[in-house]
Design a protein around this motif. Sequence first.
Motif, short mmCIF file in Angstrom:
data_model
loop_
_atom_site.label_atom_id
_atom_site.label_comp_id
_atom_site.label_asym_id
_atom_site.label_seq_id
_atom_site.Cartn_x
_atom_site.Cartn_y
_atom_site.Cartn_z
N LYS A 2 -7.25 -3.21 0.60
CA LYS A 2 -8.42 -4.08 0.67
C LYS A 2 -8.33 -5.34 0.70
O LYS A 2 -7.03 -5.92 0.51
CB LYS A 2 -9.31 -4.10 -0.66
N GLU A 3 -9.12 -6.04 1.33
CA GLU A 3 -9.06 -7.79 1.57
C GLU A 3 -7.96 -8.12 2.25
O GLU A 3 -7.56 -7.51 3.39
CB GLU A 3 -9.58 -8.26 -0.05
N ALA A 4 -7.06 -8.88 1.73
CA ALA A 4 -5.93 -9.54 2.24
C ALA A 4 -4.77 -8.59 2.66
O ALA A 4 -4.34 -8.49 3.85
CB ALA A 4 -5.16 -10.74 1.45
N GLU A 53 -10.68 2.15 6.87
CA GLU A 53 -11.33 1.26 6.22
C GLU A 53 -12.40 1.57 5.45
O GLU A 53 -13.05 2.30 5.74
CB GLU A 53 -11.85 0.14 7.26
N GLY A 54 -12.13 1.07 3.99
CA GLY A 54 -13.01 1.24 2.93
C GLY A 54 -13.07 2.53 1.95
O GLY A 54 -13.42 2.84 1.28
N TRP A 94 0.72 -1.25 0.20
CA TRP A 94 -0.06 0.01 0.11
C TRP A 94 0.75 1.23 0.09
O TRP A 94 1.96 1.21 0.28
CB TRP A 94 -0.94 -0.10 1.13
N TRP A 125 -5.56 -5.44 3.34
CA TRP A 125 -6.04 -4.81 4.69
C TRP A 125 -5.65 -5.61 5.98
O TRP A 125 -5.03 -4.75 6.69
CB TRP A 125 -7.69 -4.77 4.40
N ASP A 126 -6.03 -6.86 5.78
CA ASP A 126 -5.51 -7.68 7.19
C ASP A 126 -4.00 -7.36 7.41
O ASP A 126 -3.70 -7.33 8.48
CB ASP A 126 -6.11 -9.06 6.96
N GLN A 127 -3.30 -7.68 6.37
CA GLN A 127 -1.74 -7.54 6.40
C GLN A 127 -1.48 -6.03 6.93
O GLN A 127 -0.59 -6.00 7.64
CB GLN A 127 -1.32 -7.62 5.30
#
Lengths: 198, 464
Positions: free
Chosen positions: B251-253, B244-245, A198, B255-257
């Motif tokens: 996003k998705e994986a 978030e969002g 990111w 985001w968790d990472q």
Amino acid sequence: MEKFQTLHSAAVPLPFENIDTDQIIPARFLKATTREGFGENLFRDWRCNADGTPKLDFVLNDPRYAGRILLAGKNFGCGSSREHAAWALYDAGFRVVISSYFADIFRGNALNTGLLPLQVTDAGLSQLFAWVEADADTQFVVNLPEQTLHVPAHNATIGFEIDPYKKECLINGYDDIDYLVSQKPAIEAYESNRTWTW
Amino acid sequence: MATSLFDKIWDAHVVKTAPGGLDVIYIDRHLIHEVTSPQAFDELEARDLPLYRPARILATADHNVPTRNQHLPIEEPLSRSQVDKLTANCAKYGVELYGLGHARQGIVHVIGPELGLTLPGTTIVCGDSHTSTHGAFGAVAFGIGTSQVAQVMATQCLLLSRPQRMRITVDGELRPGVTAKDLILYVISQLGTGGATGYFVEYAGSAVRALSMEGRMTVCNMSIEMGARGGLIAPDETTFAYVEGRPYAPKEAAWDQAVAYWKTLFSDKDTVFDAEHRFDAAAIPPMITYGTNPGMGIALNGHIPSEVPASEAESFDKSLQYMGFQRGESLLGKEINYVFIGSCTNSRIEDLRAVAAYVQGKQKAQHVEAIIVPGSKQVEQQAIAEGLDKILAEAGFELREPGCSACLAMNEDKIPAGAYCVATSNRNFEGRQGPGSRTLLASPLVAAITAVQGRIVDITQYLN
């Protein structure tokens, strides 16, 4: 960037603390898209009335004072990050600002412009103001390689600190950008080693 | 070894340490605007250097844009030329521009977080000293000069010395009517306008943790007003819920990472800071400034100091003379002609809600001009969706279009010479809001109450 080694000059005293970059160059004069010409509006609202006529009691309008050194109260250059403040001082002919304290961003901007921010102690600054007040023509010799400020009339020499890398840059007229561009392989390696996306 | 939040982020961005000890720091996000970027683009061109990572840059037009009729061409020729130059440079170099007319245009420090570009653990720079705002997310974010803007454009890096670390802990609960803005104005009044020069500040403590993301942004925003290189707050569930969002958030994986990593971003228990300050939230009053730097703040119902150290007397009296105030004086009862609610400090939806909640069913005083400039098109749209625009209009407040506006008065929004303005912005420097303007910094709530009463009042007697 122009090289800086030594400077022999009188000083212009501005004995106020916390001089912010909005005073050095008001925001309404930041609309130019080049680096030149900002000196014309240096300390504009302290130097000029609303109608553009000079305020005669301001030091830059006082014919007794001249020189390429600005002597200013502590915490000089606080506020906005506008490099235009350093450009305006440089454009107006200043090459050194002496104060007992500089705001971080201004210090960096000055060094990147070829303007030396020369920091002395509070007591040292008071002494310099007193000498200039007593004799507006008091001469100063700034020696960057030696890191000294010499006042011949009082046989006084004050040492000052400067980051060794930035000192070399000023003496040789180098910019950080030259160094950073030479580090491209290391920067690319850093990017490829990053784990996050990111 | 115990490591501070700041050092964890800094260390993760060291590309290399240069001879002499300066670090080459990688910059994740570079925000640019029309005023401090044109000379940097010119420098790239003059040196025939490409823009290294255009995808890491976000551009917006905010500093000098008009806040009325943004759909029309900018009338003021110099402002128009700067905005046109930004547009041309972004097109030429492939930089995404959130310019006038874009549904997400706004103040650079408002739209970064809105877009989810501002993320914990990142390094963020902008040619604007209030870049410290983004530290609210647990990012290392700070303002830079135009030479550095060019460096980041060319290499995505800066050559920097590691600052010292300061922790400011505020524990306890804020009293009714006391907001994030009062908290930071209070801290700055205690430390002074140069009190954190050379430091990167971490804000901690239960009162800071209890703040919303928008409140945390207000606090971090003003770090520079005490000279700090930046300010930051450890990310937590409040942070993650805000991010978030959002469009650019992982996003998705991913985001968790990301969250798993962000949860490691805090100062270790035994971290030793170079300086520490502690304050009791319950002791913080509603604040206002009376002088010409943000450190000159007092309790709204307090008095301007009568005594100052001899070395500061000349500057202090020069400041009071400019403001038309006397030593030892109270500000209560002073008539105010302008109220400005806006700027990267206080122009977000919670600020507008606070103002609307107070003024609903009331009228501004007749002699007051009250303008509200939302921080972004998104804030403006949200305000309209919630009907705040109608409440504000009925109370006589003018809701403008987004921009920096009267915070620094680069556009038409200026306060006349000699007039007093209670402003929610960040600087009360001489002439900041226009030549001769006199600025009193305060929270949106204090600004709203001032607009209705037409004079400075002790707000504790006026809370809804």
